[in-house]
Motif scaffolding. Structure first.
Motif, PDB file in Angstrom:
ATOM      1  N   LYS A   1      41.016  37.847  31.635  1.00  0.00           N
ATOM      2  CA  LYS A   1      41.705  37.825  32.923  1.00  0.00           C
ATOM      3  C   LYS A   1      41.114  38.852  33.897  1.00  0.00           C
ATOM      4  CE  LYS A   1      45.800  38.239  31.021  1.00  0.00           C
ATOM      5  NZ  LYS A   1      47.269  38.376  30.859  1.00  0.00           N
ATOM      6  N   THR A   2      40.826  40.052  33.403  1.00  0.00           N
ATOM      7  CA  THR A   2      40.287  41.080  34.308  1.00  0.00           C
ATOM      8  C   THR A   2      38.847  40.764  34.707  1.00  0.00           C
ATOM      9  OG1 THR A   2      39.691  42.480  32.403  1.00  0.00           O
ATOM     10  CG2 THR A   2      41.806  42.905  33.468  1.00  0.00           C
ATOM     11  N   ILE A   3      38.093  40.162  33.804  1.00  0.00           N
ATOM     12  CA  ILE A   3      36.722  39.755  34.146  1.00  0.00           C
ATOM     13  C   ILE A   3      36.756  38.689  35.246  1.00  0.00           C
ATOM     14  CG2 ILE A   3      34.689  38.530  33.280  1.00  0.00           C
ATOM     15  CD1 ILE A   3      35.225  39.984  30.556  1.00  0.00           C
ATOM     16  N   LYS A   4      37.655  37.714  35.101  1.00  0.00           N
ATOM     17  CA  LYS A   4      37.791  36.684  36.133  1.00  0.00           C
ATOM     18  C   LYS A   4      38.255  37.300  37.443  1.00  0.00           C
ATOM     19  CE  LYS A   4      38.019  32.400  37.646  1.00  0.00           C
ATOM     20  NZ  LYS A   4      36.776  31.632  37.876  1.00  0.00           N
ATOM     21  N   PHE A   5      39.178  38.258  37.349  1.00  0.00           N
ATOM     22  CA  PHE A   5      39.686  38.960  38.529  1.00  0.00           C
ATOM     23  C   PHE A   5      38.547  39.645  39.288  1.00  0.00           C
ATOM     24  CE2 PHE A   5      41.270  43.209  39.999  1.00  0.00           C
ATOM     25  CZ  PHE A   5      41.986  42.776  41.101  1.00  0.00           C
ATOM     26  N   TYR A   6      37.689  40.370  38.583  1.00  0.00           N
ATOM     27  CA  TYR A   6      36.577  41.057  39.236  1.00  0.00           C
ATOM     28  C   TYR A   6      35.560  40.076  39.805  1.00  0.00           C
ATOM     29  CZ  TYR A   6      37.238  46.060  38.929  1.00  0.00           C
ATOM     30  OH  TYR A   6      37.667  47.338  39.160  1.00  0.00           O
ATOM     31  N   ASP A   7      35.326  38.975  39.106  1.00  0.00           N
ATOM     32  CA  ASP A   7      34.403  37.964  39.632  1.00  0.00           C
ATOM     33  C   ASP A   7      34.903  37.398  40.961  1.00  0.00           C
ATOM     34  OD1 ASP A   7      32.553  38.205  37.641  1.00  0.00           O
ATOM     35  OD2 ASP A   7      33.288  36.508  36.449  1.00  0.00           O
ATOM     36  N   LEU A   8      36.195  37.061  41.001  1.00  0.00           N
ATOM     37  CA  LEU A   8      36.766  36.516  42.241  1.00  0.00           C
ATOM     38  C   LEU A   8      36.787  37.567  43.344  1.00  0.00           C
ATOM     39  CD1 LEU A   8      39.729  34.433  40.764  1.00  0.00           C
ATOM     40  CD2 LEU A   8      37.604  33.557  41.757  1.00  0.00           C
ATOM     41  N   TRP A   9      37.041  38.789  42.967  1.00  0.00           N
ATOM     42  CA  TRP A   9      37.037  39.886  43.935  1.00  0.00           C
ATOM     43  C   TRP A   9      35.654  40.025  44.567  1.00  0.00           C
ATOM     44  CZ3 TRP A   9      38.401  45.657  42.364  1.00  0.00           C
ATOM     45  CH2 TRP A   9      38.505  46.430  43.529  1.00  0.00           C
ATOM     46  N   TYR A  10      34.625  40.030  43.730  1.00  0.00           N
ATOM     47  CA  TYR A  10      33.266  40.168  44.262  1.00  0.00           C
ATOM     48  C   TYR A  10      32.868  38.945  45.094  1.00  0.00           C
ATOM     49  CZ  TYR A  10      28.266  40.954  44.571  1.00  0.00           C
ATOM     50  OH  TYR A  10      26.992  41.131  45.062  1.00  0.00           O
ATOM     51  N   GLU A  11      33.252  37.759  44.644  1.00  0.00           N
ATOM     52  CA  GLU A  11      32.931  36.542  45.393  1.00  0.00           C
ATOM     53  C   GLU A  11      33.602  36.512  46.767  1.00  0.00           C
ATOM     54  OE1 GLU A  11      30.872  33.826  44.807  1.00  0.00           O
ATOM     55  OE2 GLU A  11      30.072  35.247  43.348  1.00  0.00           O
ATOM     56  N   SER A  12      34.733  37.208  46.902  1.00  0.00           N
ATOM     57  CA  SER A  12      35.484  37.175  48.165  1.00  0.00           C
ATOM     58  C   SER A  12      34.713  37.819  49.313  1.00  0.00           C
ATOM     59  CB  SER A  12      36.830  37.880  48.005  1.00  0.00           C
ATOM     60  OG  SER A  12      36.681  39.290  47.889  1.00  0.00           O
ATOM     61  N   ARG A  13      33.671  38.584  49.001  1.00  0.00           N
ATOM     62  CA  ARG A  13      32.880  39.211  50.073  1.00  0.00           C
ATOM     63  C   ARG A  13      32.247  38.166  50.981  1.00  0.00           C
ATOM     64  NH1 ARG A  13      29.343  38.061  46.335  1.00  0.00           N
ATOM     65  NH2 ARG A  13      27.115  37.981  46.803  1.00  0.00           N
ATOM     66  N   LYS A  14      32.053  36.940  50.458  1.00  0.00           N
ATOM     67  CA  LYS A  14      31.459  35.877  51.267  1.00  0.00           C
ATOM     68  C   LYS A  14      32.433  35.410  52.351  1.00  0.00           C
ATOM     69  CE  LYS A  14      28.733  34.279  47.312  1.00  0.00           C
ATOM     70  NZ  LYS A  14      28.529  33.189  46.321  1.00  0.00           N
ATOM     71  N   ASN A  15      33.716  35.418  52.014  1.00  0.00           N
ATOM     72  CA  ASN A  15      34.738  35.026  52.995  1.00  0.00           C
ATOM     73  C   ASN A  15      35.147  36.178  53.900  1.00  0.00           C
ATOM     74  OD1 ASN A  15      34.881  32.403  51.889  1.00  0.00           O
ATOM     75  ND2 ASN A  15      36.299  33.112  50.305  1.00  0.00           N
ATOM     76  N   TYR A  16      35.056  37.393  53.373  1.00  0.00           N
ATOM     77  CA  TYR A  16      35.477  38.581  54.127  1.00  0.00           C
ATOM     78  C   TYR A  16      34.274  39.498  54.316  1.00  0.00           C
ATOM     79  CZ  TYR A  16      39.890  36.765  52.288  1.00  0.00           C
ATOM     80  OH  TYR A  16      40.934  35.953  51.944  1.00  0.00           O
ATOM     81  N   SER A  17      33.274  38.975  55.003  1.00  0.00           N
ATOM     82  CA  SER A  17      31.982  39.656  55.102  1.00  0.00           C
ATOM     83  C   SER A  17      32.056  40.973  55.856  1.00  0.00           C
ATOM     84  CB  SER A  17      30.944  38.731  55.768  1.00  0.00           C
ATOM     85  OG  SER A  17      31.388  38.365  57.069  1.00  0.00           O
ATOM     86  N   ARG A  18      33.040  41.110  56.739  1.00  0.00           N
ATOM     87  CA  ARG A  18      33.157  42.337  57.529  1.00  0.00           C
ATOM     88  C   ARG A  18      34.251  43.257  57.000  1.00  0.00           C
ATOM     89  NH1 ARG A  18      29.515  44.417  59.166  1.00  0.00           N
ATOM     90  NH2 ARG A  18      30.827  45.699  60.489  1.00  0.00           N
ATOM     91  N   MET A  19      34.696  42.992  55.773  1.00  0.00           N
ATOM     92  CA  MET A  19      35.712  43.844  55.156  1.00  0.00           C
ATOM     93  C   MET A  19      35.096  44.623  54.009  1.00  0.00           C
ATOM     94  SD  MET A  19      39.148  41.547  54.812  1.00  0.00           S
ATOM     95  CE  MET A  19      40.012  40.880  56.234  1.00  0.00           C
TER      96      MET A  19
END
Length: 766
Positions: free
Chosen positions: A240-258
């Motif tokens: 669960k935590t590995i998936k959590f970190y993967d999704l967190w890192y992938e979110s940079r594509k949607n939140y490029s200026r965050m």
């Protein structure tokens, strides 16, 4: 025979000697080869390469790995060398500005050495260096250093908050931590601007997946509305935590200026914790405090984070002061009190606005506070709204405890009208702006409609008009409003101005709604800029009106239609106030202390409203709409302060020519009402007076005759008591007496008697 035996394949004694020598030589060669490889391993593990090569890791356990392993997987070797037996370690990250002499890194390591039961933890600390100078300095101070490389980026300089390189650095860290989890290691990640006072592992639960610190903690450890801070968190390695970190890192594509923390806040709002089934615990600031919200107890604190601080220099100075204070407290061994922290003055001052190259401090602060879409929240305060246990504190607290409002604090600009308010703001919040009005001191409480009050509200209108001209959208909110939920979700996408109401008539675009300018959302465009210009210009025509009253006149004269503004009035169901409360605690976004006279009364009733809302939400019983006030008498402080208690006096005691008293033994006053001329009044009042004198043998005379002490007839409960007048048509109307007005103030004179105001009026009508 011997020769024959030799030819038959048997080994003779003379033949055994050369074979033994060969065996000895083989063993020696093997020993030399093994010695060579062990020497190579030793050189690599101590960064003493004979050809001057630089290793990218250094750990106490690296000798256990073969050279081929080290070359293939330096991170694996580093983790193996530093982790505890249960595959848990501590990780921090640094770049050059955090290293050097007298640096943050030195203070960070020193806190481990001086804390309670933290010395052994330094053996399990891996320092990830983002640049070569930081890596080299780490090797001088610590045994476990790892060079974290990001292609094409040099992280050796101080990275300004939200710059391109800053974003690359924080997202590289997130990717790195995800890699650590995938290798089966659990970890504490700690920013290097955190000092450790006690072993934090004792405060972690045994079964939660992620345990994360907060900028502000709402006392509910599993409430996702807590204001997270990713600078300190403990993560167990599992699917669960590995998936959590993967999704967190992938979110940079949607939140490029965050940066990573803001992106995680968005993921949290969108339900990632619930979707993954994560056990996600938020850490109490009593144990894991920071400059945003300090621990309340030096006896319990584990860590102190230099959050809510802008510069490394300021962080370092205030963290050192905190460490010294903690050491002094512990040395006294007097644990009967919780102790206190020094004021983090350097960090407070780090937020002071310094003019940029164009000499425009406002532009600098707007850029820093605004969201990606150039939207921010603005409020205004003066000294009476600041101070201890003040309106400002309650206002900020509501953001921290509301639903989906914590992250909005990062986009809140507090505009201070005077220096004391500005200084207090800097102690409580990291975005403050000093609004100067030449020749006016706004430090005192401004009485409603006084000259200074009018100057203050019109100065505010000019200021937010200036914000619009700079291309920024905003919510303007009075500071006497508590925020329960994120209001942005209630705004439409295409309206220009959306404004709250004292009273809402159910029609959102009806200009007859009773608007309240204390809460409104405005989009920056040509129409709204023109609207604000005309609004401010109206101060010349309506110089004795405040901004809201002037807006009413402009609205009545059709300014909204003339400008083609899309002007929406907000439903009090969502944006309520004391004038007209929200009907549903499940829906309410904000509560305004309008229809309330004093700051003290506003503060008392807003606190009661916030507490009631918290109880309602914590009960999780959403089958009913709830009640706003914990008492049967809603907003008792504001009600007592505002509402007059009217009592109409009986004409038996307070009579006049319209309706005479029926008994001279009871009458207190006779009024010359229902009489046209002064001459006629005077003649008839004299006659009445003579009649009464004859009856009572007492003498008194006035235009309004006082025949007995009226105070014996006045109620002790009513604020204002007036006589009722009967018109010629016989209808009762509510108005004050023509000749004299008696007002009984709730306040008493020094001698305890009520204050009486007498006012004569010049025109008389029957």
């Amino acid at each position: 025979m011997e020769a024959a035996a030799s030819r038959d394949g048997h080994i003779t004694a003379s033949q055994k000697l050369p074979a033994f020598s060969k065996a000895i030589a083989s063993v020696q060669i093997c020993v030399l080869i093994l010695g060579f490889f062990e020497a190579v391993v030793f050189l690599y593990s101590n960064n003493l390469h004979p050809l001057g090569w630089s290793n990218s890791f250094q750990t106490s356990g690296s000798r256990r790995n073969s050279p081929s392993q080290e070359i293939r997987d330096p991170l694996g070797a580093a983790l193996q060398g530093v982790a505890m037996a249960n595959k848990t370690l501590i990780i921090t990250g640094i770049n050059k500005p955090y290293a050097g002499n007298n640096s943050m890194l030195e203070l960070f390591l020193d806190s481990f050495r001086q804390g309670e039961d933290t010395q052994h933890l330094i053996d399990h600390l891996l320092i990830a260096a983002h640049d070569q100078p930081a890596f080299e300095r780490c090797q001088q101070l610590h045994r476990h250093c790892y060079k974290l490389v990001t292609d094409g980026v040099d992280f050796a300089g101080e990275k300004l908050f939200m710059s391109e390189d800053y974003l690359k650095m924080v997202w590289r860290r997130t990717l790195f931590l995800a890699d650590v989890l995938k290798r089966g290691y659990s970890f504490i990640y700690t920013d290097a601007d955190i000092v450790w006072f006690r072993d934090p592992f004792k405060r972690f639960t045994a079964d939660d997946d992620v345990q994360m610190s907060c900028d502000h903690y709402n006392r509910r450890p599993y409430d996702t509305n807590n204001s997270i801070n990713t600078g300190f968190h403990f993560v167990r390695s599992n699917n669960k935590t590995i998936k959590f970190y993967d999704l967190w890192y992938e979110s940079r594509k949607n939140y490029s200026r965050m940066h990573d923390q803001d992106a995680l806040a968005r993921l949290k709002e969108n339900g990632i914790i619930e979707q993954l089934g994560l056990k996600f615990r938020f850490l109490d600031t009593v144990y894991f405090g920071g400059f945003c919200e300090k621990s309340r107890d030096l006896r319990k604190v584990n860590t102190m984070h230099a959050n809510c601080c802008r510069s490394i220099k300021a962080k370092l100075a205030d963290l050192r002061a905190s460490v010294e204070q903690w050491k002094k407290f512990m040395a006294t061994k007097n644990f009967s009190s919780s102790g206190s922290w020094p004021i983090h003055r350097n960090c407070i001052n780090s937020w002071k606005i310094r003019p940029n190259s164009t000499g425009d401090p406002l532009d600098a602060v707007l850029r820093r506070v605004a969201m990606e879409n150039k939207t921010l929240i603005i409020t205004g305060i003066n000294k009476p709204y600041a101070g201890n246990n003040s309106m400002l504190e309650l206002f900020l607290e509501a953001f921290r405890q509301g639903e989906d409002t914590q992250q909005l604090l990062d986009h809140l600009l507090v505009v201070a009208h005077d220096q004391p308010a500005f200084e207090r703001c800097q102690q409580l919040h990291h975005h403050c702006y000093r609004l100067v009005t030449d020749g006016v001191d706004f430090a005192g409480e401004k009485m409603f409609m006084s000259q200074d009050y009018l100057k203050m509200v019109w100065r505010r209108t000019l200021f937010i008009g200036d914000v619009l001209k700079r291309g920024y959208n905003f919510i303007y909110t009075d500071a006497d409003i508590v925020w329960f939920r994120n209001p942005f979700k209630r705004f439409t996408a295409d309206d220009d101005v959306q404004m709250s109401c004292d009273h809402y008539d159910g029609r959102p675009y009806d200009t007859k709604n009773a608007a309240n300018t204390g809460f409104h959302f405005a989009r920056s465009n040509k129409k709204t800029i023109k609207f604000y210009d005309l609004w401010y210009e109206s101060s010349k025509n309506y110089s004795q009106m405040h901004d809201q009253a002037a807006l009413y006149i402009l609205k009545d004269h059709g300014i909204i239609e003339q400008l083609g503004l899309k002007f929406r009035f907000l439903d009090t169901l969502y944006f309520g106030g004391f004038c007209q409360k929200s009907r549903d605690l499940r829906e309410v976004n904000t509560m305004h202390a309008n229809c309330c006279r004093s700051i003290k009364a506003k503060l008392a009733d807003l606190r009661a409203s916030l507490e009631q809302w918290k109880k309602f939400v914590s009960a999780n019983n959403f089958s009913s709409s709830g009640e706003h006030s914990p008492s049967k008498q809603d907003n008792i402080k504001c009600s007592k302060n505002l509402v007059l208690r009217f009592r109409f006096l009986e004409t038996l005691y307070f009579s006049g020519f319209c309706q005479k008293s029926s008994g001279l033994r009871e009458v207190n006053t006779v009024h010359g009402n229902c009489c046209k001329s002064m001459k006629a009044k005077l003649a008839d009042l004299r006659a009445a007076f003579e009649a009464w004198k004859t009856f009572m043998a007492k003498e008194s005379f006035a235009v309004l005759l006082w025949l007995r002490n009226p105070f014996t007839r006045l109620s002790t409960e009513s604020d204002t008591q007036i006589s009722a007048t009967i018109t010629m048509a016989g209808h009762m109307i509510i108005r004050t007496t023509s000749m004299l007005v008696l007002l009984r103030s709730p306040k008493q004179q020094d001698d305890g008697t009520p204050q009486i105001v007498v006012q004569e009026q010049g025109n008389w009508h029957p």
